[in-house]
Design an enzyme around this catalytic site. Structure first.
Site, PDB file in Angstrom:
ATOM      1  N   LYS A 107       0.815  -1.216   0.000  1.00 25.58           N
ATOM      2  CA  LYS A 107       0.000   0.000   0.000  1.00 25.58           C
ATOM      3  C   LYS A 107       0.851   1.269   0.000  1.00 25.58           C
ATOM      4  CE  LYS A 107      -4.260  -1.947   1.868  1.00 25.58           C
ATOM      5  NZ  LYS A 107      -3.807  -3.336   2.204  1.00 25.58           N
TER       6      LYS A 107
HETATM    7  C1  LIG Z   1      -4.456  -4.466   1.634  1.00 26.82           C
HETATM    8  C2  LIG Z   1      -3.686  -5.730   1.610  1.00 26.82           C
HETATM    9  C3  LIG Z   1      -4.036  -6.815   0.765  1.00 26.82           C
HETATM   10  C4  LIG Z   1      -5.272  -6.790  -0.104  1.00 26.82           C
HETATM   11  O1  LIG Z   1      -5.145  -5.907  -1.181  1.00 26.82           O
HETATM   12  P1  LIG Z   1      -6.425  -5.449  -2.001  1.00 26.82           P
HETATM   13  O2  LIG Z   1      -5.951  -4.466  -2.986  1.00 26.82           O
HETATM   14  O3  LIG Z   1      -7.365  -4.844  -0.991  1.00 26.82           O
HETATM   15  O4  LIG Z   1      -7.013  -6.679  -2.622  1.00 26.82           O
HETATM   16  C5  LIG Z   1      -3.214  -7.921   0.725  1.00 26.82           C
HETATM   17  N1  LIG Z   1      -2.115  -8.005   1.511  1.00 26.82           N
HETATM   18  C6  LIG Z   1      -1.768  -7.003   2.349  1.00 26.82           C
HETATM   19  C7  LIG Z   1      -0.556  -7.170   3.196  1.00 26.82           C
HETATM   20  C8  LIG Z   1      -2.520  -5.836   2.425  1.00 26.82           C
HETATM   21  O5  LIG Z   1      -2.152  -4.854   3.261  1.00 26.82           O
END
Ligand SMILES: *Cc1c(COP(=O)(O)O)cnc(C)c1O
Length: 434
Positions: A107
């Protein structure tokens, strides 16, 4: 590029407007009006280009009209100031490590890009943009770090006192500068309600511009397409028959990959790997999307019962179930299987995975059983040290705490105590900005 709402294709907004608004007023999601096919010269030569160069080529069609070339370049260079390596795990299996950024999860890419876009779009003359974010843990730290040091944007994080882990709390409360953490005497729902009321309060908009850093913002979601191209560029040159498994919750990450594929990314198959929150694998099997309350699991960043970005995938597939099934295979795994995968990867392949990456690996392995000639990549979305308790517990020994977490743990927490009503949030904002 203009952006339409999935609920109204004739409502067109510029990138600037779509970034500021986040969500269209009609409750759809913004989508780019076109998804351009990139030049062959680019697609054939991914291995010769840096992550930042790829970033520029991929994002220019979407943001180039609103952000001139040299500025966009600078924003992308600053966003992608950490490596995204592809690591070989098995003969035909690779892990794309998306966790080398400041908060050790993928993210960071979207949060850093969105922060720089917002900062760029908000002139000094504007009212101060104040990002309000309610968090139960991880979103707060990715947003806080993403926006840290931005001149025109402040961040106010609301988190429930005593209900986030110590390392999450330290990551949110030790930055200072333009980042403020309000420690709310209440639960996550209180925090979320306070933020919602703020967005609805016209009085607030007379002296600040309240802003959301929601994960469905185009500036958080589109930059995620970049690393899919960078992954292919790191495979042995001319690898064919490629499959990519994405551990998914809200499906923003996977949607960005599908956009990449439409831009010419040479990937044959995407795999949606989920934990037992399996709304999407179920949809692929039954044709019915059945949102429901989430169930908590070891891969908790994927505990999503109503994946908000899935409408984008359906939109790209003209709303047709058969088209969605053409680009996606889906598999779900429970916590026991997740632990087995962490253990297997460590003991048999000398690879340390976190619970989310482990789910991605499981989905890929399942797919490769029927397609042994394919070369597979799974996205490793978080550093295993972020989920140290689960990983240590599964492996039976202490794994080291990653450096950025260790550093944050040594810093002093600076949070402001707050009550759990909107009036408490408003008092704080008036005191600081009015
Ligand atoms: C947010 C997150 C996900 C999921 O990602 P999406 O884009 O919401 O499908 C997977 N792994 C981690 C570590 C995350 O922080």
């Amino acid at each position: 590029m203009y952006y339409y709402s999935t609920n109204n294709t004739s409502l067109l907004k510029s990138a600037r407007e779509a970034v500021f608004e986040g969500l269209p007023a009609d409750n759809g999601l913004y989508m780019p009006q076109e998804v351009p096919l990139l030049a062959d010269a680019f697609l054939q030569n991914l291995h010769k280009q840096s992550l930042q160069q790829i970033g520029y080529t991929v994002l220019h069609p979407y943001f180039g009209k609103d952000i001139p070339g040299s500025d966009l370049k600078e924003i992308i260079d600053e966003t992608l100031n950490f490596p995204i390596p592809l690591v070989q795990v098995d003969e035909n299996i690779y892990s794309l490590e998306l966790y080398h950024g400041p908060t050790l999860a993928f993210k960071d890419v979207g949060a850093r890009f969105m922060a720089r876009c917002l900062n760029y779009f908000s002139g000094e003359k504007d009212k101060k943009h104040v990002v309000l974010v309610a968090t139960s843990g991880d979103t707060g730290s990715a947003v806080a770090h993403g926006f840290y040091g931005m001149k025109h944007v402040d961040v106010v994080i609301l988190y429930p006192s005593g209900m986030v882990s110590e390392s999450q709390e330290k990551q949110m409360t030790t930055l200072g500068n333009n980042i403020t953490a309000l420690e709310v005497k209440g639960n996550f729902d209180d925090c979320q309600r306070m933020v919602k009321e703020a967005f609805l309060d016209p009085a607030l908009k007379t002296f600040i511009q309240p802003t959301s850093a929601n994960s469905i913002n185009i500036a958080r979601f589109l930059p995620q397409a970049i690393y899919y191209f960078h992954a292919i560029g790191q495979l042995p040159h001319n690898t064919k028959n490629i499959s990519i498994s994405v551990p998914s919750g809200n499906f923003g990450n996977l949607t960005a990959g599908v956009i990449g594929q439409k831009m010419g990314l040479p990937v044959g198959q995407f795999i949606a790997s989920t934990n037992v929150n399996d709304v999407v694998p179920e949809y692929l099997e039954s044709g019915v999307l059945r949102p429901r309350p989430s169930i908590s699991t070891l891969s908790n960043a994927m505990d999503v019962g109503d994946p908000s970005n899935f409408v984008r995938i359906k939109n790209l597939c003209h709303g047709r179930h058969d088209e969605v099934c053409g680009i996606l295979k889906g598999y779900r795994f429970n916590d026991e299987e997740t632990r087995e995968a962490i253990s297997y990867l460590y003991h048999k392949k000398q690879y340390l995975a976190d619970p989310h990456g482990a789910v991605g690996y499981l989905g890929l392995s399942e797919y490769l059983k029927g397609h042994p000639k394919s070369t597979g990549i799974f996205l490793e979305t978080a550093h295993p040290g972020k989920f140290k308790t689960t990983v240590d517990d599964t492996l039976g020994f202490e794994t080291p705490l990653p450096e950025p977490l260790a550093q944050a743990m040594n810093k002093e927490k600076k949070s402001l105590p707050a009550g759990n009503s909107y009036a408490d949030l408003k008092d704080y904002l008036e005191g600081k900005y009015l």
